[in-house]
Design a protein around this motif. Structure first.
Motif, short mmCIF file in Angstrom:
data_model
loop_
_atom_site.label_atom_id
_atom_site.label_comp_id
_atom_site.label_asym_id
_atom_site.label_seq_id
_atom_site.Cartn_x
_atom_site.Cartn_y
_atom_site.Cartn_z
N LYS A 1 2.90 77.42 27.52
CA LYS A 1 3.20 78.03 28.82
C LYS A 1 3.72 76.89 29.67
N GLY A 2 5.05 76.82 29.81
CA GLY A 2 5.65 75.65 30.42
C GLY A 2 5.44 74.46 29.51
N ASP A 3 4.94 73.37 30.07
CA ASP A 3 4.65 72.17 29.28
C ASP A 3 3.25 72.18 28.68
N GLU A 4 2.43 73.16 29.09
CA GLU A 4 1.04 73.22 28.61
C GLU A 4 0.97 73.93 27.25
N THR A 5 0.25 73.31 26.32
CA THR A 5 0.01 73.93 25.02
C THR A 5 -1.27 74.74 25.09
N LEU A 6 -1.17 76.05 24.84
CA LEU A 6 -2.31 76.94 24.91
C LEU A 6 -3.07 77.00 23.59
N GLU A 7 -2.32 76.92 22.48
CA GLU A 7 -2.95 77.00 21.17
C GLU A 7 -2.00 76.41 20.14
N ILE A 8 -2.58 75.81 19.10
CA ILE A 8 -1.81 75.29 17.98
C ILE A 8 -2.30 75.97 16.70
N LEU A 9 -1.38 76.58 15.99
CA LEU A 9 -1.68 77.18 14.69
C LEU A 9 -1.09 76.27 13.63
N GLU A 10 -1.94 75.81 12.73
CA GLU A 10 -1.52 74.79 11.76
C GLU A 10 -1.19 75.41 10.40
N ASN A 11 -0.47 74.62 9.61
CA ASN A 11 -0.14 74.97 8.23
C ASN A 11 0.69 76.24 8.10
N VAL A 12 1.69 76.38 8.98
CA VAL A 12 2.60 77.51 8.82
C VAL A 12 3.49 77.26 7.61
N VAL A 13 3.98 78.32 7.04
CA VAL A 13 4.82 78.26 5.85
C VAL A 13 6.22 78.71 6.23
#
Length: 156
Positions: free
Chosen positions: A14-26
């Motif tokens: 949201k703008g420069d703020e990271t709300l969530e990181i989902l790892e290991n995408v394919v």
């Protein structure tokens, strides 16, 4: 949303703020880069929007990207891969916020989706998609709280 094909992370921002990181995408079986044509199994890099949402996808949920965009269309037109009418249709869709044609030689139906009933063990080891970005089912469910039609997506 930012999808980093090198770190294999999807960041909800949201703008420069990271709300969530989902790892290991394919990603696609042949990696990420310039998608040349339908069926090349490459995840296309670029800036897109979520063009449509399918809550009843075979892959649990499917968030369709507005691929191909004008940047892809310009390159394809110069190479003679698409004609002027196809270019114009893609450009018009981008200008009006619509879904670009999904049946061109550039391919289509590129999006972010879950596994559905697919194999988690394969997902954890291989890039298996035909150009999409895939997440585990629990991840696509979490992502769905942030996604709506028009959401900006950068694939780098």
């Amino acid at each position: 949303m930012l999808i980093d094909t090198h770190t294999r992370n999807l960041e909800v921002k949201k703008g420069d703020e990271t709300l969530e990181i989902l790892e290991n995408v394919v990603i696609g079986r042949k990696g990420a880069g310039t998608k040349e044509h339908r069926g090349d199994d490459i995840t296309p890099l670029g800036n897109y929007r979520i063009g449509w949402i399918n809550e009843k996808s075979a892959f649990r949920k499917f968030f369709g990207l507005t691929y191909p965009n004008v940047e892809h269309a310009e390159k394809a037109l110069l190479k003679g891969q698409i004609n002027r009418d196809t270019y114009d249709a893609i450009a018009r869709a981008e200008t009006t916020g619509q879904i670009p044609p999904q049946n061109t030689d550039l391919g289509g139906q590129i999006g972010i989706h879950g596994l559905g009933s697919g194999s988690l063990s394969i997902h954890e080891v291989f890039d298996w998609t035909h150009g999409c970005i895939a997440l585990r089912n629990d991840q696509i469910d979490r992502l769905s709280q942030y996604v709506e039609e028009g959401t900006l997506v950068t694939v780098k």
